[in-house]
Design a protein around this motif. Structure first.
Motif, PDB file in Angstrom:
ATOM      1  N   TRP A   1       5.290 -15.969 -12.795  1.00  0.00           N
ATOM      2  CA  TRP A   1       5.242 -14.788 -11.637  1.00  0.00           C
ATOM      3  C   TRP A   1       5.219 -15.031 -10.786  1.00  0.00           C
ATOM      4  O   TRP A   1       5.469 -16.408 -10.119  1.00  0.00           O
ATOM      5  CB  TRP A   1       4.322 -13.887 -11.845  1.00  0.00           C
ATOM      6  CG  TRP A   1       3.408 -12.615 -13.337  1.00  0.00           C
ATOM      7  CD1 TRP A   1       3.136 -13.538 -14.413  1.00  0.00           C
ATOM      8  CD2 TRP A   1       4.314 -11.711 -13.883  1.00  0.00           C
ATOM      9  NE1 TRP A   1       3.118 -13.083 -15.381  1.00  0.00           N
ATOM     10  CE2 TRP A   1       3.483 -11.854 -14.745  1.00  0.00           C
ATOM     11  CE3 TRP A   1       5.318 -10.453 -13.316  1.00  0.00           C
ATOM     12  CZ2 TRP A   1       4.351 -10.222 -15.730  1.00  0.00           C
ATOM     13  CZ3 TRP A   1       5.763  -9.995 -14.334  1.00  0.00           C
ATOM     14  CH2 TRP A   1       4.762  -9.307 -15.223  1.00  0.00           C
TER      15      TRP A   1
ATOM     16  N   ARG B   1       4.692  -6.317 -11.732  1.00  0.00           N
ATOM     17  CA  ARG B   1       3.605  -5.712 -12.363  1.00  0.00           C
ATOM     18  C   ARG B   1       2.788  -5.613 -10.539  1.00  0.00           C
ATOM     19  O   ARG B   1       2.893  -6.182 -10.148  1.00  0.00           O
ATOM     20  CB  ARG B   1       2.603  -6.540 -13.311  1.00  0.00           C
ATOM     21  CG  ARG B   1       2.280  -7.986 -12.126  1.00  0.00           C
ATOM     22  CD  ARG B   1       1.332  -9.041 -13.183  1.00  0.00           C
ATOM     23  NE  ARG B   1       1.334 -10.359 -12.511  1.00  0.00           N
ATOM     24  CZ  ARG B   1       0.362 -11.236 -13.304  1.00  0.00           C
ATOM     25  NH1 ARG B   1       0.355 -10.774 -14.726  1.00  0.00           N
ATOM     26  NH2 ARG B   1       0.600 -12.474 -12.987  1.00  0.00           N
ATOM     27  N   ASP B   2       1.638  -5.118 -10.516  1.00  0.00           N
ATOM     28  CA  ASP B   2       0.359  -4.258  -9.727  1.00  0.00           C
ATOM     29  C   ASP B   2       0.634  -6.047  -9.063  1.00  0.00           C
ATOM     30  O   ASP B   2      -0.504  -6.497 -10.346  1.00  0.00           O
ATOM     31  CB  ASP B   2       0.038  -3.155  -9.731  1.00  0.00           C
ATOM     32  CG  ASP B   2      -0.854  -2.953  -8.457  1.00  0.00           C
ATOM     33  OD1 ASP B   2      -1.008  -4.218  -7.207  1.00  0.00           O
ATOM     34  OD2 ASP B   2      -1.091  -1.980  -8.320  1.00  0.00           O
TER      35      ASP B   2
ATOM     36  N   ARG C   1      -3.416  -6.417 -11.887  1.00  0.00           N
ATOM     37  CA  ARG C   1      -3.159  -7.351 -12.954  1.00  0.00           C
ATOM     38  C   ARG C   1      -3.443  -6.296 -14.544  1.00  0.00           C
ATOM     39  O   ARG C   1      -2.228  -6.410 -15.748  1.00  0.00           O
ATOM     40  CB  ARG C   1      -2.427  -8.870 -13.238  1.00  0.00           C
ATOM     41  CG  ARG C   1      -1.846  -8.829 -12.032  1.00  0.00           C
ATOM     42  CD  ARG C   1      -2.518 -10.761 -11.851  1.00  0.00           C
ATOM     43  NE  ARG C   1      -2.050 -11.101 -10.654  1.00  0.00           N
ATOM     44  CZ  ARG C   1      -1.973 -11.892 -10.285  1.00  0.00           C
ATOM     45  NH1 ARG C   1      -3.187 -12.611 -10.621  1.00  0.00           N
ATOM     46  NH2 ARG C   1      -1.140 -12.615  -8.837  1.00  0.00           N
TER      47      ARG C   1
ATOM     48  N   ALA D   1       2.476  -4.984 -17.388  1.00  0.00           N
ATOM     49  CA  ALA D   1       3.876  -4.944 -16.444  1.00  0.00           C
ATOM     50  C   ALA D   1       4.487  -3.468 -16.911  1.00  0.00           C
ATOM     51  O   ALA D   1       4.808  -2.759 -18.177  1.00  0.00           O
ATOM     52  CB  ALA D   1       4.091  -5.802 -16.635  1.00  0.00           C
ATOM     53  N   HIS D   2       5.694  -3.404 -15.744  1.00  0.00           N
ATOM     54  CA  HIS D   2       7.252  -2.669 -16.719  1.00  0.00           C
ATOM     55  C   HIS D   2       7.789  -2.790 -16.587  1.00  0.00           C
ATOM     56  O   HIS D   2       8.030  -4.389 -15.851  1.00  0.00           O
ATOM     57  CB  HIS D   2       7.073  -1.447 -15.792  1.00  0.00           C
ATOM     58  CG  HIS D   2       6.210  -0.585 -15.011  1.00  0.00           C
ATOM     59  ND1 HIS D   2       6.404   0.229 -15.650  1.00  0.00           N
ATOM     60  CD2 HIS D   2       5.286   0.259 -14.606  1.00  0.00           C
ATOM     61  CE1 HIS D   2       5.165   1.489 -15.312  1.00  0.00           C
ATOM     62  NE2 HIS D   2       4.661   1.052 -14.668  1.00  0.00           N
TER      63      HIS D   2
END
Length: 74
Positions: free
Chosen positions: A19, A45-46, A50, A54-55
């Motif tokens: 990431w 993801r934020d 976390r 995730a998109h």
């Protein structure tokens, strides 16, 4: 609007992802992280939560999203 059909990435692929925090993230905790997965899909993801997951997007959808952001339509 860019839509992606439902596609489940194996959780192990997300766990192994490398990431990177977005360079557009500000100092106000509005941060997102991006990863190119082993499958070639892109995940977002934020950073601050976390656990939300995730998109994921296919390569074509990711290119369209980046072009829309760079073009100012998003």
């Amino acid at each position: 609007m860019i839509e992606e059909s439902a596609f489940r990435v194996p959780e192990t692929e997300l766990e192994r992802a490398r990431w990177h925090k977005s360079t557009y993230s500000g100092s106000n905790n509005g941060c997102v992280e991006h990863s190119v997965l082993a499958s070639g899909r892109h995940a977002v993801r934020d950073t601050k939560d976390r656990t939300l997951g995730a998109h994921t997007f296919g390569p074509e959808q990711w290119r369209a999203f980046v072009a829309a952001v760079q073009g100012g339509s998003l």
